[in-house]
Design a protein around this motif. Structure first.
Motif, PDB file in Angstrom:
ATOM      1  N   ALA A 544       0.818  -1.218   0.000  1.00  0.00           N
ATOM      2  CA  ALA A 544       0.000   0.000   0.000  1.00  0.00           C
ATOM      3  C   ALA A 544       0.846   1.260   0.000  1.00  0.00           C
ATOM      4  CB  ALA A 544      -0.933   0.002   1.207  1.00  0.00           C
ATOM      5  N   VAL A 545       2.077   1.185   0.556  1.00  0.00           N
ATOM      6  CA  VAL A 545       2.934   2.380   0.641  1.00  0.00           C
ATOM      7  C   VAL A 545       4.183   2.251  -0.233  1.00  0.00           C
ATOM      8  CG1 VAL A 545       2.122   2.986   2.943  1.00  0.00           C
ATOM      9  CG2 VAL A 545       4.097   1.452   2.695  1.00  0.00           C
ATOM     10  N   GLY A 546       4.240   1.241  -1.112  1.00  0.00           N
ATOM     11  CA  GLY A 546       5.356   1.111  -2.028  1.00  0.00           C
ATOM     12  C   GLY A 546       6.587   0.466  -1.447  1.00  0.00           C
ATOM     13  N   LYS A 706       0.920  10.271   6.138  1.00  0.00           N
ATOM     14  CA  LYS A 706      -0.005   9.758   5.129  1.00  0.00           C
ATOM     15  C   LYS A 706       0.187   8.259   4.935  1.00  0.00           C
ATOM     16  CE  LYS A 706      -1.525  10.493   0.360  1.00  0.00           C
ATOM     17  NZ  LYS A 706      -1.319  11.259  -0.893  1.00  0.00           N
ATOM     18  N   GLU A 707       1.447   7.818   4.942  1.00  0.00           N
ATOM     19  CA  GLU A 707       1.708   6.392   4.788  1.00  0.00           C
ATOM     20  C   GLU A 707       1.206   5.607   6.003  1.00  0.00           C
ATOM     21  OE1 GLU A 707       5.694   6.353   1.936  1.00  0.00           O
ATOM     22  OE2 GLU A 707       5.915   6.492   4.118  1.00  0.00           O
ATOM     23  N   LEU A 708       1.310   6.171   7.200  1.00  0.00           N
ATOM     24  CA  LEU A 708       0.778   5.503   8.384  1.00  0.00           C
ATOM     25  C   LEU A 708      -0.742   5.344   8.299  1.00  0.00           C
ATOM     26  CD1 LEU A 708       2.872   7.171  11.260  1.00  0.00           C
ATOM     27  CD2 LEU A 708       2.981   4.792  10.489  1.00  0.00           C
ATOM     28  N   LYS A 713      -5.344   1.590   7.236  1.00  0.00           N
ATOM     29  CA  LYS A 713      -6.458   1.128   6.408  1.00  0.00           C
ATOM     30  C   LYS A 713      -6.211  -0.288   5.898  1.00  0.00           C
ATOM     31  CE  LYS A 713      -7.856   5.699   4.713  1.00  0.00           C
ATOM     32  NZ  LYS A 713      -7.981   6.564   3.504  1.00  0.00           N
ATOM     33  N   SER A 714      -4.982  -0.553   5.482  1.00  0.00           N
ATOM     34  CA  SER A 714      -4.649  -1.885   4.972  1.00  0.00           C
ATOM     35  C   SER A 714      -4.796  -2.941   6.068  1.00  0.00           C
ATOM     36  CB  SER A 714      -3.221  -1.889   4.419  1.00  0.00           C
ATOM     37  OG  SER A 714      -2.842  -3.196   4.035  1.00  0.00           O
ATOM     38  N   PHE A 715      -4.321  -2.624   7.276  1.00  0.00           N
ATOM     39  CA  PHE A 715      -4.471  -3.570   8.397  1.00  0.00           C
ATOM     40  C   PHE A 715      -5.945  -3.875   8.662  1.00  0.00           C
ATOM     41  CE2 PHE A 715      -0.192  -2.197  10.425  1.00  0.00           C
ATOM     42  CZ  PHE A 715       0.464  -3.172   9.688  1.00  0.00           C
ATOM     43  N   CYS A 716      -6.763  -2.823   8.662  1.00  0.00           N
ATOM     44  CA  CYS A 716      -8.197  -3.019   8.934  1.00  0.00           C
ATOM     45  C   CYS A 716      -8.851  -3.899   7.874  1.00  0.00           C
ATOM     46  CB  CYS A 716      -8.901  -1.665   9.008  1.00  0.00           C
ATOM     47  SG  CYS A 716      -8.434  -0.677  10.447  1.00  0.00           S
TER      48      CYS A 716
END
Length: 737
Positions: A544-546, A706-708, A713-716
């Motif tokens: 998600a964050v590259g 922003k990456e955090l 969101k990805s974890f959720c």
């Protein structure tokens, strides 16, 4: 054997730590390039003697102008231009003016003679002398002699007429003209002027032209009637050549002819003399100009090669200066680059030896894409792109047909082939991708070969031409395939030798049959399941964050391997057993829990695991606080300091380490929930990320706010997919009873 391997590695590490190690690598790069291309710029020495037969076919080593032949052609062109002449209209005006002047002098002299011969007037006599004067006689007129008249005319004509008129202006002719009436003289003048003007209105270039014009004037005057012969003769004499030589125009025309002559140029690769051919003076002269006679050790080609190599080395210094060295040292990358570069150039040199088979395009099969792909996978894209250009430049020297020349066709082909491999190899997580890249490079190579053939405007209708095209296309296909095969074969040696973590290495480490993974599975099954869950969370968040999702997944598998030392002291492995921590003091429990991070890193080091995975295992807890045991100890002793119950660190230094550590905490927290709803999951995820952020656990990595947010969101999303609600099926009668 292991001791030798370890001692070698230690020695190599000491060598890489040398202050000027990078200078040594750059110097070695220069020496390797110079050594491989030395023979391609070394002037060819041949035995050339006048009036002998050539021992071998000699071609021009470079393009040059044959100045002597050029000057000879220019001289011939200038000699072919005839002298330039122009008609001088002033000549006719000058001759007419002389004739008119002659007649004007005649008329003036004639009037002067008349004035002199005029009877003088007498004054009336006085009264006293009247008687005596009547007795005197009237005065007689003065008559000039012919000699006197000629003298007056000659004095008037002095300097007024050309010398060549002397034969015609004899005394009797002059006296005749003086005796003519003024009207007749005017008529003679007009007739003479008209005849001269008509005769000189044409180009009178040669003596023959002048003679013809004179006759024309004579005929015209003779036919006009009553024109004395003296006038006809004078008019004839007055007709002269009116076309004169123009030196300026002649020089201009000759210069134009010289400028149209193209310089005689001998192109690079042109045959100067064939084997067995007799060397005459002209051939010997060309060989002298080309430098094959009186050969000496000329250092200019070597100096030129050194300059080109120096420019390429300086560019590499700039690129390596800005390389990311967070994982491996710059010297490690330089060492790998030296080896990859050397292997690639050596392969190019080996293929160039087969160029003697009358196949000038043997360079089409050179596996230059191999070097570009290895550099991209092991170092980075920018250096791989620039190295592709270097390979093309070096290949243009290596595959030249004439010493010191550059084979621009093969050089361009090699650059396109290498750059294509770098651009297409964007996801190199499987061997199949490298093979696909090789096939793509083969396609690009074939297209490039066809384009290069079309650029030469070669006729492709003949069988020989089509056969050559087919052979070159086959070599182009082979280049891509061979590059892929060599890349797959060589890559593991760099991974093992330098501890590099390539995608394929990660895939091998993710194999469940790996000894360490089997150890985790057999000794700590709960930890294994937990690690798999953390791996799923981490991979999604990294993508998600590259960040490197595959690295995060594999590192997650191994991050808790330290728990295999004391598996039952961790709750996920107790399997309903009593918790041993209930009987231990908080200080002892803390030491056991904290030790799993350092123990895991040490186990991974002992098994020669890649540094990236070792670092994540050591950093995944950072310097976080063991809150449960800290509060338990606090209840027993209020003077306990918080620092005593923190992990020793270090903090996460990469995005992957930070994400794995966060996912580790979140997975354990969510798994402890009885009914993990989406709201509860989101609350826990945000709380843990916020707590780590406030605790400064992300201070040593380059994660942004922003990456955090994207990571949360990805974890959720991942956790909600794992702990989704299920349909409650109705139970059977037996189950109910």
């Amino acid at each position: 054997m292991k001791k030798k391997s370890k001692s070698w590695k230690i020695s190599f590490q000491h060598l890489k730590a040398f202050k000027f190690y990078h200078v040594i690598i750059y110097v070695l790069l220069g020496f390797i390039m110079f050594g491989i291309m030395f023979s391609n710029v070394k002037p060819e020495k041949v035995n050339v003697q006048l009036f002998s037969n050539a021992e071998k076919t000699i071609v021009a080593p470079h393009s040059f102008e044959d100045r002597e032949a050029t000057e000879l052609l220019r001289k011939e062109a200038a000699d072919k231009v005839p002298d330039q002449f122009i008609r001088d209209k002033d000549k006719a005006y000058q001759q007419i003016a002389r004739v008119e002047n002659l007649f004007e002098v005649l008329i003036e002299t004639k009037n002067k003679i008349a004035e002199l011969e005029k009877v003088p007037e007498t004054s009336p006599p006085a009264e006293e002398e009247a008687d005596s004067s009547q007795s005197q006689e009237e005065p007689e007129p003065i008559m000039l002699t012919d000699a006197e008249k000629l003298k007056l005319l000659e004095e008037a004509l002095e300097g007024q007429v050309p010398d060549r008129w002397e034969n015609e202006l004899k005394e009797e002719n002059l006296l005749f003209l003086l005796g003519s009436k003024e009207a007749d003289l005017t008529r003679y003048k007009n007739a003479s002027v008209t005849a001269i003007n008509n005769a000189m209105s044409r180009d009178i270039h040669t003596i023959e032209d002048a003679s013809e014009a004179k006759n024309l004037a004579r005929t015209e005057l003779s036919q006009s009637g009553n024109v004395p012969s003296v006038i006809i003769n004078i008019s004839s004499i007055s007709v002269i050549q009116n076309v004169i030589y123009d030196s300026a125009l002649t020089q201009e025309k000759r210069q134009q002819a010289i400028d149209t002559v193209e310089p005689v140029r001998i192109s690079q690769g042109d045959t100067l003399v064939k084997a067995g051919q007799f060397i005459d003076r002209e051939t010997y002269r060309l060989l002298t100009i080309a430098g094959f006679v009186n050969q000496s050790d000329n250092l200019a080609p070597y100096a030129g090669l050194l300059i080109i190599i120096g420019l390429m080395i300086f560019a590499l210094v700039y690129l390596f200066k800005n390389i990311d060295t967070t994982i491996h040292s710059k010297n490690t990358y330089l060492t790998m680059y030296l080896l990859i570069f050397s292997i690639t150039l050596i392969l190019l040199k080996i293929f160039s030896f087969f160029q003697t088979l009358n196949t000038t395009e043997i360079g089409y099969i050179a596996p230059v894409a191999m070097g570009a792909m290895l550099i991209k996978m092991l170092i980075n894209d920018r250096i791989a792109i620039f190295s592709s250009i270097i390979f093309g430049i070096c290949g243009s020297f290596i595959f030249n047909m004439v010493p010191g020349a550059m084979n621009y066709t093969v050089g361009s082909y090699l650059i396109i082939s290498a750059v294509a491999s770098v651009l297409f190899l964007n996801q190199h997580n499987r061997r199949l991708t490298i093979l696909q890249t090789g096939l793509f490079v083969s396609f690009i190579n074939v297209v490039t070969v066809i384009a290069l053939v079309l650029l030469t405007n070669r006729d492709l209708t003949g069988m020989n031409e089509l056969l050559d095209l087919g052979i070159n296309g086959t070599m182009a296909i082979g280049s891509g395939v061979v590059s892929a095969v060599l890349t797959i074969g060589i890559l593991p040696f760099f991974e093992v030798g330098f501890g590099m973590l390539s995608t394929m290495k990660l895939l091998e480490l993710s194999n469940p049959n790996h000894p360490l993974l089997r150890k985790i599975l057999m000794e700590t099954p709960g930890t294994y399941h937990h690690s798999v869950m953390v791996a799923n969370l981490s991979e999604s968040a990294c993508e998600a964050v590259g960040a490197n999702g595959l690295l995060a997944r594999v590192a997650s598998y191994y991050h808790d391997i330290g728990k295999t030392k004391r598996p039952h002291y961790f709750i996920e492995n107790q399997m309903g057993r009593a918790n041993p921590h209930d009987k231990l003091p908080p200080q002892t429990s803390k030491n056991i829990i904290i030790a799993h991070a350092t123990d895991g890193a040490q186990i991974l080091r002992d098994h020669n695991m890649p540094k990236e995975i070792v670092d994540i295992a050591a950093q995944h807890h950072g310097t976080t606080l063991l809150k449960f045991f800290y509060h338990k100890a606090k209840e027993q002793n209020e003077n306990i300091k918080e620092e005593e119950y923190r992990y020793p660190g270090p903090k996460a230094t990469s995005k992957e380490a930070a994400i794995v550590g966060t996912a580790d905490s979140i997975e354990a927290a969510v798994r402890s929930l009885n009914n993990p709803t989406p709201d509860k999951i989101e609350t826990i995820v945000k709380a843990i990320i916020k707590d780590r952020l406030q605790d400064g656990q992300y201070s040593d990595c380059d994660l942004t706010f922003k990456e955090l947010e994207e990571i949360g969101k990805s974890f959720c999303e991942t956790l909600q997919g794992i702990f989704h609600s299920r349909i409650e099926y109705p139970k059977g009668e037996e189950e109910e009873s």
